[in-house]
Design a protein around this motif. Structure first.
Motif, PDB file in Angstrom:
ATOM      1  N   UNK A 102     -10.349   7.532 -13.226  1.00  0.00           N
ATOM      2  CA  UNK A 102      -9.414   6.504 -12.756  1.00  0.00           C
ATOM      3  C   UNK A 102      -9.179   5.506 -13.877  1.00  0.00           C
ATOM      4  N   UNK A 103      -7.918   5.155 -14.106  1.00  0.00           N
ATOM      5  CA  UNK A 103      -7.571   4.214 -15.165  1.00  0.00           C
ATOM      6  C   UNK A 103      -7.712   2.762 -14.707  1.00  0.00           C
ATOM      7  N   UNK A 104      -7.520   2.528 -13.423  1.00  0.00           N
ATOM      8  CA  UNK A 104      -7.674   1.175 -12.894  1.00  0.00           C
ATOM      9  C   UNK A 104      -7.978   1.265 -11.409  1.00  0.00           C
ATOM     10  N   UNK A 105      -8.407   0.130 -10.863  1.00  0.00           N
ATOM     11  CA  UNK A 105      -8.688   0.040  -9.433  1.00  0.00           C
ATOM     12  C   UNK A 105      -8.049  -1.218  -8.880  1.00  0.00           C
ATOM     13  N   UNK A 106      -7.267  -1.053  -7.822  1.00  0.00           N
ATOM     14  CA  UNK A 106      -6.696  -2.172  -7.105  1.00  0.00           C
ATOM     15  C   UNK A 106      -7.409  -2.271  -5.770  1.00  0.00           C
ATOM     16  N   UNK A 107      -8.184  -3.343  -5.605  1.00  0.00           N
ATOM     17  CA  UNK A 107      -9.044  -3.468  -4.435  1.00  0.00           C
ATOM     18  C   UNK A 107      -9.976  -2.259  -4.423  1.00  0.00           C
ATOM     19  N   UNK A 139      -2.490   6.818  -3.094  1.00  0.00           N
ATOM     20  CA  UNK A 139      -2.793   7.407  -4.389  1.00  0.00           C
ATOM     21  C   UNK A 139      -3.076   8.885  -4.339  1.00  0.00           C
ATOM     22  N   UNK A 140      -4.349   9.254  -4.402  1.00  0.00           N
ATOM     23  CA  UNK A 140      -4.722  10.648  -4.625  1.00  0.00           C
ATOM     24  C   UNK A 140      -4.245  11.564  -3.503  1.00  0.00           C
ATOM     25  N   UNK A 141      -4.459  11.188  -2.254  1.00  0.00           N
ATOM     26  CA  UNK A 141      -4.067  12.055  -1.141  1.00  0.00           C
ATOM     27  C   UNK A 141      -2.554  12.215  -1.084  1.00  0.00           C
ATOM     28  N   UNK A 142      -1.808  11.123  -1.280  1.00  0.00           N
ATOM     29  CA  UNK A 142      -0.348  11.202  -1.258  1.00  0.00           C
ATOM     30  C   UNK A 142       0.153  12.166  -2.330  1.00  0.00           C
ATOM     31  N   UNK A 143      -0.418  12.048  -3.535  1.00  0.00           N
ATOM     32  CA  UNK A 143       0.006  12.913  -4.632  1.00  0.00           C
ATOM     33  C   UNK A 143      -0.365  14.363  -4.370  1.00  0.00           C
ATOM     34  N   UNK A 144      -1.540  14.589  -3.769  1.00  0.00           N
ATOM     35  CA  UNK A 144      -1.957  15.959  -3.470  1.00  0.00           C
ATOM     36  C   UNK A 144      -0.975  16.636  -2.520  1.00  0.00           C
ATOM     37  N   UNK A 166      -6.231 -11.514   6.303  1.00  0.00           N
ATOM     38  CA  UNK A 166      -7.219 -12.504   5.890  1.00  0.00           C
ATOM     39  C   UNK A 166      -6.551 -13.567   5.027  1.00  0.00           C
ATOM     40  N   UNK A 167      -7.113 -14.778   4.958  1.00  0.00           N
ATOM     41  CA  UNK A 167      -6.574 -15.798   4.064  1.00  0.00           C
ATOM     42  C   UNK A 167      -6.522 -15.293   2.623  1.00  0.00           C
ATOM     43  N   UNK A 168      -5.370 -15.520   1.977  1.00  0.00           N
ATOM     44  CA  UNK A 168      -5.222 -15.091   0.597  1.00  0.00           C
ATOM     45  C   UNK A 168      -4.803 -13.648   0.429  1.00  0.00           C
ATOM     46  N   UNK A 169      -4.568 -12.925   1.528  1.00  0.00           N
ATOM     47  CA  UNK A 169      -4.207 -11.507   1.423  1.00  0.00           C
ATOM     48  C   UNK A 169      -2.716 -11.275   1.596  1.00  0.00           C
ATOM     49  N   UNK A 170      -1.905 -12.349   1.436  1.00  0.00           N
ATOM     50  CA  UNK A 170      -0.467 -12.226   1.679  1.00  0.00           C
ATOM     51  C   UNK A 170       0.205 -11.178   0.820  1.00  0.00           C
ATOM     52  N   UNK A 171      -0.037 -11.195  -0.500  1.00  0.00           N
ATOM     53  CA  UNK A 171       0.589 -10.221  -1.393  1.00  0.00           C
ATOM     54  C   UNK A 171       0.115  -8.814  -1.068  1.00  0.00           C
ATOM     55  N   UNK A 172      -1.196  -8.668  -0.872  1.00  0.00           N
ATOM     56  CA  UNK A 172      -1.734  -7.344  -0.548  1.00  0.00           C
ATOM     57  C   UNK A 172      -1.125  -6.813   0.739  1.00  0.00           C
ATOM     58  N   UNK A 173      -0.992  -7.675   1.751  1.00  0.00           N
ATOM     59  CA  UNK A 173      -0.418  -7.230   3.016  1.00  0.00           C
ATOM     60  C   UNK A 173       1.049  -6.855   2.871  1.00  0.00           C
ATOM     61  N   UNK A 174       1.786  -7.554   1.997  1.00  0.00           N
ATOM     62  CA  UNK A 174       3.190  -7.194   1.787  1.00  0.00           C
ATOM     63  C   UNK A 174       3.304  -5.828   1.113  1.00  0.00           C
TER      64      UNK A 174
END
Length: 413
Positions: A102-107, A139-144, A166-174
């Motif tokens: 994996x090159x990066x991890x988001x959450x 990610x992986x499952x969608x691509x598979x 959760x508080x502060x999760x606005x961008x993630x939820x969008x």
């Protein structure tokens, strides 16, 4: 057992073997002899896999093991590495495991721009004829599913909406909203079969979906003595990442602080790992219960059923529909341990309130404390719910019967 390869320089690879990246055992591709004997290769594709601990990991591993044991079928697992960018290959318990970097991890989501090419390569070289992909993280499952080509794809979807709320999760939820409304329906349409792990899975409403829940090894998770005779331990098992605040461990700590005032010998045991563990221990100190809260880290092997069969109460305090099932509740029920769960997501489909456990409103420490107090105080109720939970685990959630359905599904495809 993993078998390490010698260094690549100067090593001759066996004819027909595949390169193993940084180490491991070469994966044997499908051979004419296999085809003549009718051997079918099932590629189990999951973002996580043991030794990482979790419900998706255990579910995918069970499928791979069931395929390995089924005549005429052979599994290959494609998953991700916990760290590093290079591919590694190994044999674990007789199953070939291909771990992509994996090159990066988001959450909690691993990602790599190389996966489309790598998935095509490994599906072709291993001779995979059916793809079983596991989500919910994008990610992986969608691509598979997208690169499965003419191979029938079975997509197992493990969650309801992943909105964190959760508080502060606005961008993630969008971002999650865009994914669930725009991307996921296309992936669902591309899959030949959808498997929903519970009625609240986002896959459950689709006409070509079937429901196959997670299960429990009823020979490993076995009852201890009746709950009324056990130490007054309240148990939580699960991940404790900051990105998984919806698991509600903070609400459990506040509930235990209320409970501790009334039950002098009660203690809280937190089993699992994650970057939020120090946060939870700080909250315990602020609430004045630090000396009665223990965090063990992740437990594997027999250590996990041991703590489950010796706890007086097991709790899953999740707050959102991201909790589509509640595997730890089933494992506790198999151990004859009375359970308390939030009335959210898939938990009410696992726990029948007043029959196999107790349900409380999500995010309500007072109600959670009251339910735990009731089970610690009323021994007959605790024993009755524990015994009923064991019967429910045997009847509905034993792994063997559930995995037979997968094997039949793969054979039909």
């Amino acid at each position: 057992m993993r078998r390490a390869l010698p260094p690549r320089r100067g090593r001759r690879r066996a004819r027909g073997a595949l390169p193993g990246g940084i180490g491991g055992t070469p994966v044997r591709p499908v051979e004419p002899r296999d085809q003549a004997q009718g051997v079918r290769i099932v590629a189990v594709v999951a973002p996580y896999y043991p030794p990482k601990v979790g419900g998706v990991e255990n579910y995918a591993a069970r499928i791979a093991r069931a395929v390995a044991d089924a005549p005429g079928l052979r599994p290959v697992v494609i998953t991700t590495r916990l760290s590093g960018r290079r591919t590694s290959v190994s044999v674990e318990d007789g199953v070939h495991i291909i771990r992509l970097g994996a090159w990066l991890r988001l959450s909690n989501t691993p990602l790599s721009p190389l996966w489309p090419l790598q998935l095509r390569y490994w599906l072709r070289r291993t001779g995979a004829q059916v793809v079983n992909a596991h989500a919910p993280v994008p990610g992986l499952a969608d691509l598979a599913v997208a690169v499965s080509g003419s191979r029938p794809a079975v997509l197992t979807y493990h969650a309801g909406s992943m909105h964190k709320g959760e508080p502060g999760s606005g961008l993630a939820d969008r971002l999650i909203d865009v994914y669930e409304r725009r991307v996921l329906p296309r992936v669902f349409r591309r899959a030949r079969v959808l498997v929903a792990v519970s009625p609240v899975s986002l896959a459950a409403a689709h006409p070509h979906a079937v429901e196959i829940t997670p299960g429990v090894d009823i020979e490993r998770f076995t009852p201890g003595e009746p709950a009324s005779r056990r130490p007054r331990t309240v148990l939580y098992v699960g991940r404790m990442d900051r990105s998984s605040a919806w698991k509600g461990v903070d609400a459990l700590l506040r509930a235990f602080a209320e409970l501790a005032d009334d039950v002098a010998d009660a203690r809280l045991l937190l089993v699992g790992g994650g970057d939020a563990v120090p946060d939870h221990l700080r909250l315990a100190a602020e609430l004045g219960i630090a000396d009665r809260v223990e965090a063990t880290g992740e437990l594997t092997g027999e250590a996990l059923p041991d703590v489950m069969r010796t706890a007086a109460v097991a709790v899953l305090p999740s707050r959102t529909e991201a909790e589509s099932f509640g595997m730890v509740l089933v494992e506790a029920m198999a151990c004859g341990t009375p359970v308390v769960g939030s009335a959210v997501g898939g938990i009410p489909h696992v726990v029948l309130d007043g029959e196999t456990g107790l349900l409380v409103p999500p995010g309500d420490p007072g109600a959670l404390a009251a339910a735990c107090r009731k089970l610690l105080a009323e021994g007959e109720l605790a024993d009755r719910l524990g015994a009923a939970g064991r019967r429910q685990a045997e009847r509905r959630f034993a792994w063997n019967g559930l995995m037979e359905r997968y094997v039949d599904l793969f054979r039909a495809l």
